[in-house]
Scaffold this active site. Structure first.
Site, PDB file in Angstrom:
ATOM      1  N   ARG A  15      66.134  95.572 -42.391  1.00  0.00           N
ATOM      2  CA  ARG A  15      66.683  94.322 -41.874  1.00  0.00           C
ATOM      3  C   ARG A  15      68.121  94.059 -42.304  1.00  0.00           C
ATOM      4  NH1 ARG A  15      61.532  94.303 -41.757  1.00  0.00           N
ATOM      5  NH2 ARG A  15      61.864  95.413 -43.679  1.00  0.00           N
ATOM      6  N   THR A  16      68.391  94.177 -43.589  1.00  0.00           N
ATOM      7  CA  THR A  16      69.715  93.760 -44.067  1.00  0.00           C
ATOM      8  C   THR A  16      70.802  94.646 -43.463  1.00  0.00           C
ATOM      9  OG1 THR A  16      68.647  93.058 -46.098  1.00  0.00           O
ATOM     10  CG2 THR A  16      71.048  93.225 -46.140  1.00  0.00           C
TER      11      THR A  16
ATOM     12  N   LYS B 148      77.282 113.443 -56.083  1.00  0.00           N
ATOM     13  CA  LYS B 148      78.078 114.380 -56.899  1.00  0.00           C
ATOM     14  C   LYS B 148      78.500 113.745 -58.213  1.00  0.00           C
ATOM     15  CE  LYS B 148      80.213 115.785 -52.571  1.00  0.00           C
ATOM     16  NZ  LYS B 148      81.488 115.591 -51.831  1.00  0.00           N
TER      17      LYS B 148
ATOM     18  N   ARG C 180      74.199  97.296 -51.085  1.00  0.00           N
ATOM     19  CA  ARG C 180      72.859  97.176 -51.685  1.00  0.00           C
ATOM     20  C   ARG C 180      72.754  98.242 -52.765  1.00  0.00           C
ATOM     21  NH1 ARG C 180      67.081  96.422 -48.865  1.00  0.00           N
ATOM     22  NH2 ARG C 180      67.976  94.336 -48.751  1.00  0.00           N
TER      23      ARG C 180
ATOM     24  N   HIS D  41      69.848  88.142 -53.631  1.00  0.00           N
ATOM     25  CA  HIS D  41      69.970  88.594 -52.239  1.00  0.00           C
ATOM     26  C   HIS D  41      70.464  87.379 -51.441  1.00  0.00           C
ATOM     27  CE1 HIS D  41      69.432  90.714 -48.600  1.00  0.00           C
ATOM     28  NE2 HIS D  41      68.212  91.167 -48.728  1.00  0.00           N
TER      29      HIS D  41
HETATM   30  N1   CP Z   1      64.574  91.318 -46.188  1.00  0.00           N
HETATM   31  C1   CP Z   1      65.145  92.478 -46.517  1.00  0.00           C
HETATM   32  O1   CP Z   1      66.038  92.557 -47.382  1.00  0.00           O
HETATM   33  O2   CP Z   1      64.671  93.556 -45.824  1.00  0.00           O
HETATM   34  P1   CP Z   1      65.215  95.032 -45.941  1.00  0.00           P
HETATM   35  O3   CP Z   1      64.852  95.534 -47.328  1.00  0.00           O
HETATM   36  O4   CP Z   1      64.539  95.799 -44.853  1.00  0.00           O
HETATM   37  O5   CP Z   1      66.707  94.998 -45.786  1.00  0.00           O
END
Ligand code: CP
Length: 313
Positions: A56-57, A85, A106, A134
């Site tokens: 999603r993100t 590396k 991320r 998040h």
């Molecule tokens: N909600 C969320 O962060 O989903 P993903 O881990 O799929 O990005």
């Protein structure tokens, strides 16, 4: 000054970096971005650096950028980058910032986004750093809650599941401190809230019930369910002990009445029975869809200062 200006050129590291005015400004701007708003970000490039899996993100940020006429560079698997590396995160950021106008990161390390934001000369958006934060998930969670309940003040929000390792819980609980919201926490004892966050919420008098079972939760307006974050457990044996520790089934959800809104950041594993999906208050797929809308608004405001028509920075 328009609220949109609060985001221009700004990194998004932690939900508690944002004032109530910032949050409300973003939420007010977002409905405009539900449809086609034209190529506002033509010529802009977003870097997406994902050192952990995501559906999603990453894809909603990429979709948002494409829908605004911008372009995307990046990787979805750090093993295919020079991280494999031995390149440091700081060096990666110093290089990638010269390829793009903003970076979505991320990373499994708590504090990685703060480090990247302090290193980069372009805005860094935290797409999740370990169990910590998040914030853009929080923005779309708030949008979904407000859109479905028509308010943020006066709500009772229940958090159900992995409260210890869930960065979406940590971010959302902090952001809800800006609003008159009571928060109830339900989950296995091993997965209780981190003590520091719990103390902050208690200090503000926001904790309703803390319990192991939803039966103790009382009347809820919103139930926010999370997956057990298997990947965060230092000892896999502890995960084995709690992996089937909770589950929301349809009968339990219905006991809260027809107005209950059920949210989940997804992905879901076993913690929400698929039978729940048919309930009108089961909003988690709509919530995921709202991710594109809110991230379109956020990217527009960060990269140009523009919110809806007339809010030119
Ligand atoms: N909600 C969320 O962060 O989903 P993903 O881990 O799929 O990005």
């Amino acid at each position: 000054m328009s609220p949109a200006h609060g985001f221009r050129g700004r990194s998004v590291v932690s939900a508690d970096d944002f004032s109530k005015e910032d949050l409300v400004g973003l939420l007010d701007a977002s409905p405009f971005f539900e449809g086609d708003v034209g190529p506002r970000l033509r010529g802009k490039v977003l870097g997406t650096l994902f050192f952990e899996p995501s559906t999603r993100t990453r894809l909603s940020f990429e979709s948002a950028m494409h829908r605004l006429g911008g372009a995307v560079v990046g990787f979805a698997d750090a093993k295919m980058s020079s991280h494999a590396k031995g390149e440091s995160l700081a060096d990666t950021i110093r290089v990638v910032e010269s390829y793009c106008d903003a970076i979505v990161l991320r990373h499994p390390m708590e504090g990685a986004a703060r480090l990247a934001a302090e290193t980069a000369h372009v805005p860094v958006i935290n797409g999740g750093d370990g169990s910590n934060q998040h914030p853009t998930q929080t923005f779309l969670d708030l949008y979904t809650i407000r859109k479905s309940t028509r308010r943020l003040d006066g709500l009772h929000v229940g958090f159900f599941g992995d409260l210890r390792y869930s960065r979406t819980v940590h971010s959302l609980a902090k952001a809800l401190l800006h609003f008159d919201v009571k928060m109830t926490f339900v989950g296995p004892p091993m997965l209780r809230l981190p003590e520091e966050l719990r103390a902050t919420l208690a200090e503000h008098g926001r904790i309703g019930v803390e319990a192991e079972s939803l039966e103790a939760a009382g009347d809820l307006d919103v139930l926010y369910v999370t997956r057990i974050q298997k990947e965060r457990f230092p000892d896999p044996a502890d995960y084995e002990k709690v992996k089937h520790g909770y589950r929301l089934d349809r009968a339990t959800a219905e006991r809260f009445g027809p107005d209950l809104k059920i949210l989940h950041p997804l992905p879901r594993v076993t913690e929400v029975d698929p039978d729940v999906d048919a309930l009108p208050g089961a909003l988690y797929f709509e919530q995921a869809k709202n991710g594109v809308t809110v991230r379109k608004a956020l990217l527009s405001m960060i990269l140009t200062g523009d919110g809806p028509e007339g809010w030119h920075g």
